[in-house]
Every structure is written in C-alpha cells, then in structure tokens.
Scaffold this motif. Sequence first.
Motif, short mmCIF file in Angstrom:
data_model
loop_
_atom_site.label_atom_id
_atom_site.label_comp_id
_atom_site.label_asym_id
_atom_site.label_seq_id
_atom_site.Cartn_x
_atom_site.Cartn_y
_atom_site.Cartn_z
N ARG A 33 14.06 -1.65 6.59
CA ARG A 33 13.04 -0.89 7.31
C ARG A 33 12.41 0.18 6.41
O ARG A 33 11.19 0.41 6.48
CB ARG A 33 13.61 -0.21 8.57
N ALA A 34 13.20 0.83 5.57
CA ALA A 34 12.64 1.83 4.66
C ALA A 34 11.65 1.17 3.71
O ALA A 34 10.56 1.73 3.47
CB ALA A 34 13.76 2.53 3.88
N HIS A 35 11.99 0.01 3.20
CA HIS A 35 11.06 -0.71 2.32
C HIS A 35 9.82 -1.14 3.10
O HIS A 35 8.69 -0.98 2.63
CB HIS A 35 11.74 -1.93 1.68
N ALA A 36 10.01 -1.68 4.30
CA ALA A 36 8.87 -2.11 5.12
C ALA A 36 7.96 -0.92 5.44
O ALA A 36 6.73 -1.07 5.44
CB ALA A 36 9.36 -2.78 6.40
N ASN A 37 8.54 0.24 5.70
CA ASN A 37 7.72 1.43 5.95
C ASN A 37 6.82 1.74 4.77
O ASN A 37 5.65 2.09 4.94
CB ASN A 37 8.59 2.65 6.24
N CYS A 38 7.35 1.60 3.56
CA CYS A 38 6.55 1.84 2.36
C CYS A 38 5.43 0.81 2.25
O CYS A 38 4.27 1.17 2.00
CB CYS A 38 7.42 1.81 1.11
N VAL A 39 5.77 -0.46 2.44
CA VAL A 39 4.77 -1.52 2.33
C VAL A 39 3.69 -1.36 3.39
O VAL A 39 2.50 -1.54 3.11
CB VAL A 39 5.45 -2.91 2.42
N GLU A 40 4.09 -0.97 4.60
CA GLU A 40 3.10 -0.76 5.67
C GLU A 40 2.19 0.43 5.37
O GLU A 40 1.01 0.41 5.72
CB GLU A 40 3.83 -0.51 7.00
N GLY A 41 2.73 1.46 4.73
CA GLY A 41 1.95 2.65 4.46
C GLY A 41 1.10 2.60 3.21
O GLY A 41 0.12 3.33 3.07
N LEU A 42 1.46 1.71 2.29
CA LEU A 42 0.76 1.66 1.02
C LEU A 42 -0.75 1.42 1.15
O LEU A 42 -1.53 2.12 0.49
CB LEU A 42 1.40 0.63 0.09
N PRO A 43 -1.21 0.50 1.98
CA PRO A 43 -2.67 0.31 2.08
C PRO A 43 -3.39 1.56 2.61
O PRO A 43 -4.52 1.84 2.20
CB PRO A 43 -2.83 -0.85 3.06
N ILE A 44 -2.74 2.29 3.48
CA ILE A 44 -3.38 3.47 4.07
C ILE A 44 -3.33 4.64 3.10
O ILE A 44 -4.36 5.16 2.65
CB ILE A 44 -2.72 3.85 5.41
N PHE A 45 -2.13 5.07 2.77
CA PHE A 45 -1.97 6.25 1.93
C PHE A 45 -2.42 5.97 0.49
O PHE A 45 -3.15 6.76 -0.11
CB PHE A 45 -0.52 6.73 1.96
N GLY A 46 -1.95 4.85 -0.06
CA GLY A 46 -2.37 4.48 -1.41
C GLY A 46 -3.86 4.21 -1.46
O GLY A 46 -4.54 4.57 -2.43
N GLY A 47 -4.37 3.59 -0.41
CA GLY A 47 -5.81 3.31 -0.35
C GLY A 47 -6.64 4.58 -0.40
O GLY A 47 -7.65 4.65 -1.11
N LEU A 48 -6.23 5.58 0.36
CA LEU A 48 -6.97 6.85 0.35
C LEU A 48 -6.95 7.49 -1.04
O LEU A 48 -7.98 8.00 -1.51
CB LEU A 48 -6.39 7.83 1.39
N MET A 49 -5.79 7.44 -1.69
CA MET A 49 -5.72 8.03 -3.02
C MET A 49 -6.58 7.25 -4.02
O MET A 49 -7.28 7.84 -4.84
CB MET A 49 -4.26 8.10 -3.49
N LEU A 50 -6.55 5.94 -3.92
CA LEU A 50 -7.36 5.13 -4.84
C LEU A 50 -8.86 5.29 -4.57
O LEU A 50 -9.66 5.32 -5.51
CB LEU A 50 -6.95 3.66 -4.76
N ILE A 51 -9.24 5.42 -3.30
CA ILE A 51 -10.64 5.69 -2.97
C ILE A 51 -11.10 6.99 -3.62
O ILE A 51 -12.18 7.07 -4.20
CB ILE A 51 -10.86 5.73 -1.44
#
Length: 135
Positions: free
Chosen positions: A56-74
């Motif tokens: 679940r901890a890994h899945a939480n990261c994978v689920e959050g990466l497009p949102i949080f990582g996406g904002l940072m990359l934008i």
Amino acid sequence: MTPTITAVTGFVIWSLFLLLLMELMRTRLVLTKAIPANGFKPDNSNLSPFMQRLARAHANCVEGLPIFGGLMLIAVVTGRSAITDPLAYVFLATRILQSVIHLSSLSALAVTLRFSAFAVQMGIAVYWSVRLVVA
C-alpha cells in the motif's frame, strides 16, 4: 538541480526503493519456497501485515506521482519552478514520512499521523495548482 527537480527525483527514487524492498522480500519468499512464484496477490493480502502495508505504501507513491510529480514537472517545464521550489523539500519529506509511518503501524495514532503527512502534501499541491494557474 533545483529543489523541485531534486524533490521529484527523490519521489521517484523513494517509490523505486519501496518497490525494490518489496521485490527483494518476495524473492526471498520464493527462494525459501515459502510462497510459489505465482502465489503473490498484487496487494500482498496473502502475506504478512508488513508486506501488505509495504504494498500500500508503494501504491500510494505510484498513485500520487502523476499528481504531485506532474505539478513539479509542469513548473519546471514552464520555467516557473520558483513556485514549487520553496515547498519541494517539505513535500518530499512528508511523502517519505507518510510511507515510513505506513510501514511502521496501523494504530489509530499512526493512521492519524500518516493522514496528517498526506494532508500537508495535498495542501501543497492545491497551493501549487492555484499558483501555476494564476501566475
């Protein structure tokens, strides 16, 4: 590297670390013949409580990466990392803290602390979103 690039890189590396940890532990289970190679459920529900929390901890990261990582990359791609830089390390620290708490316990206090770390990340993401749209 800017704080934003460092944080998004750290987020990816942290996600990879959790995946590697899970796969190393699964490999040990297969090599010791405790579980057949085809005996794993995606959520580790047939394994120990720690392994379930790790999944679940890994899945939480994978689920959050497009949102949080996406904002940072934008922010980086549009040349506006000045928006994300000030809170990038706070974001990364609370992401790692959330995972560590998740791995440690499912007590009521741990769940509250884990949610608090996630709420900080959500607040940062909303702030970044507004700033990226308005700025």
